[in-house]
Scaffold this motif. Structure first.
Motif, PDB file in Angstrom:
ATOM      1  N   ASP A  48       0.890  -1.090  -0.046  1.00 36.32           N
ATOM      2  CA  ASP A  48       0.169  -0.131  -0.153  1.00 36.32           C
ATOM      3  C   ASP A  48       0.828   1.175  -0.193  1.00 36.32           C
ATOM      4  O   ASP A  48       1.549   1.657   1.037  1.00 36.32           O
ATOM      5  CB  ASP A  48      -0.984  -0.063   1.237  1.00 36.32           C
ATOM      6  N   LEU A  49       0.706   2.063  -1.091  1.00 34.90           N
ATOM      7  CA  LEU A  49       1.660   3.098  -1.255  1.00 34.90           C
ATOM      8  C   LEU A  49       1.352   4.154  -0.142  1.00 34.90           C
ATOM      9  O   LEU A  49       2.417   4.786   0.368  1.00 34.90           O
ATOM     10  CB  LEU A  49       1.282   3.890  -2.621  1.00 34.90           C
ATOM     11  N   ALA A  50       0.302   4.470   0.210  1.00 38.37           N
ATOM     12  CA  ALA A  50      -0.087   5.585   1.199  1.00 38.37           C
ATOM     13  C   ALA A  50       0.342   5.310   2.417  1.00 38.37           C
ATOM     14  O   ALA A  50       1.000   6.257   3.049  1.00 38.37           O
ATOM     15  CB  ALA A  50      -1.756   5.856   1.183  1.00 38.37           C
ATOM     16  N   THR A  51       0.389   4.035   2.730  1.00 38.54           N
ATOM     17  CA  THR A  51       0.735   3.686   4.363  1.00 38.54           C
ATOM     18  C   THR A  51       2.138   3.167   4.520  1.00 38.54           C
ATOM     19  O   THR A  51       2.674   3.009   5.621  1.00 38.54           O
ATOM     20  CB  THR A  51      -0.290   2.748   4.992  1.00 38.54           C
ATOM     21  N   GLY A  52       2.639   2.683   3.226  1.00 35.02           N
ATOM     22  CA  GLY A  52       3.961   2.076   3.147  1.00 35.02           C
ATOM     23  C   GLY A  52       3.593   0.433   3.657  1.00 35.02           C
ATOM     24  O   GLY A  52       4.553  -0.252   3.727  1.00 35.02           O
ATOM     25  N   ARG A  53       2.672   0.020   3.900  1.00 34.24           N
ATOM     26  CA  ARG A  53       2.267  -1.296   4.594  1.00 34.24           C
ATOM     27  C   ARG A  53       2.576  -2.421   3.324  1.00 34.24           C
ATOM     28  O   ARG A  53       2.023  -2.348   2.270  1.00 34.24           O
ATOM     29  CB  ARG A  53       0.868  -1.228   4.920  1.00 34.24           C
ATOM     30  N   LEU A  54       3.311  -3.337   3.773  1.00 31.26           N
ATOM     31  CA  LEU A  54       3.667  -4.589   2.857  1.00 31.26           C
ATOM     32  C   LEU A  54       3.218  -5.557   3.623  1.00 31.26           C
ATOM     33  O   LEU A  54       3.763  -5.981   4.735  1.00 31.26           O
ATOM     34  CB  LEU A  54       5.221  -4.580   2.923  1.00 31.26           C
ATOM     35  N   THR A  55       2.405  -6.428   2.960  1.00 31.07           N
ATOM     36  CA  THR A  55       1.916  -7.856   3.311  1.00 31.07           C
ATOM     37  C   THR A  55       2.176  -8.914   2.629  1.00 31.07           C
ATOM     38  O   THR A  55       2.433  -8.849   1.499  1.00 31.07           O
ATOM     39  CB  THR A  55       0.220  -7.675   3.417  1.00 31.07           C
ATOM     40  N   VAL A  56       2.905  -9.830   3.410  1.00 31.28           N
ATOM     41  CA  VAL A  56       3.516 -10.895   2.600  1.00 31.28           C
ATOM     42  C   VAL A  56       2.726 -12.098   3.094  1.00 31.28           C
ATOM     43  O   VAL A  56       2.864 -12.543   4.396  1.00 31.28           O
ATOM     44  CB  VAL A  56       5.080 -11.180   3.027  1.00 31.28           C
ATOM     45  N   VAL A  57       2.180 -12.978   2.343  1.00 31.24           N
ATOM     46  CA  VAL A  57       1.629 -14.155   2.537  1.00 31.24           C
ATOM     47  C   VAL A  57       2.806 -15.314   2.046  1.00 31.24           C
ATOM     48  O   VAL A  57       3.280 -15.307   0.684  1.00 31.24           O
ATOM     49  CB  VAL A  57       0.213 -14.621   1.790  1.00 31.24           C
ATOM     50  N   SER A  58       3.187 -16.411   3.065  1.00 33.26           N
ATOM     51  CA  SER A  58       4.143 -17.329   2.348  1.00 33.26           C
ATOM     52  C   SER A  58       3.828 -18.539   3.019  1.00 33.26           C
ATOM     53  O   SER A  58       2.648 -18.673   3.805  1.00 33.26           O
ATOM     54  CB  SER A  58       5.322 -17.008   2.944  1.00 33.26           C
ATOM     55  N   ASP A  59       4.117 -19.526   2.422  1.00 37.33           N
ATOM     56  CA  ASP A  59       4.067 -21.036   2.810  1.00 37.33           C
ATOM     57  C   ASP A  59       4.390 -21.529   4.260  1.00 37.33           C
ATOM     58  O   ASP A  59       3.750 -22.006   4.698  1.00 37.33           O
ATOM     59  CB  ASP A  59       4.821 -22.031   1.889  1.00 37.33           C
ATOM     60  N   VAL A  60       5.626 -20.868   4.471  1.00 38.89           N
ATOM     61  CA  VAL A  60       5.908 -20.991   5.902  1.00 38.89           C
ATOM     62  C   VAL A  60       6.602 -19.467   6.252  1.00 38.89           C
ATOM     63  O   VAL A  60       6.564 -18.690   5.471  1.00 38.89           O
ATOM     64  CB  VAL A  60       7.031 -22.109   5.849  1.00 38.89           C
TER      65      VAL A  60
END
Lengths: 68, 68
Positions: free
Chosen positions: B36-48
């Protein structure tokens, strides 16, 4: 050779500069392109005078606007 | 599946978002990336759980920094 300058608004980072440089460089007749991020100054060196409309179209293709 | 969030600083436009998304997507084990550009929030979904250091390295490879 002709040199013309324009002002681009909306660029925020080096990626923006690269996009504008790339699109304007592809305009027929354009030999050299220089973009200054801080001022928005776009300098175009060309063989002959390139129509301003062509430069404007290239800048808009990159996702930005010319001032004026 | 694991979901972790981070905050990226320094992104100013969609190109920045694309760069971060691309680099983080290449980290081993990462399945889905949202930035999210506005907040800088990076969400990462991973196997483990992916090591935070790997995410940090990818963000830095893109030219940005993680907060904290």
């Amino acid at each position: 050779m002709a040199e013309n300058t324009y002002t681009v608004q909306g660029m925020t980072c080096g990626h923006c500069v690269s996009s504008v440089t790339e699109e304007v460089s592809e305009v027929t007749g354009v030999r050299q392109v220089d973009v200054d991020l801080a001022t928005g100054r776009l300098t175009v060196v060309s063989d002959v005078d390139v129509p301003a409309a062509d430069i404007r179209a290239a800048v808009e293709e990159a996702g930005y606007q010319l001032v004026g």
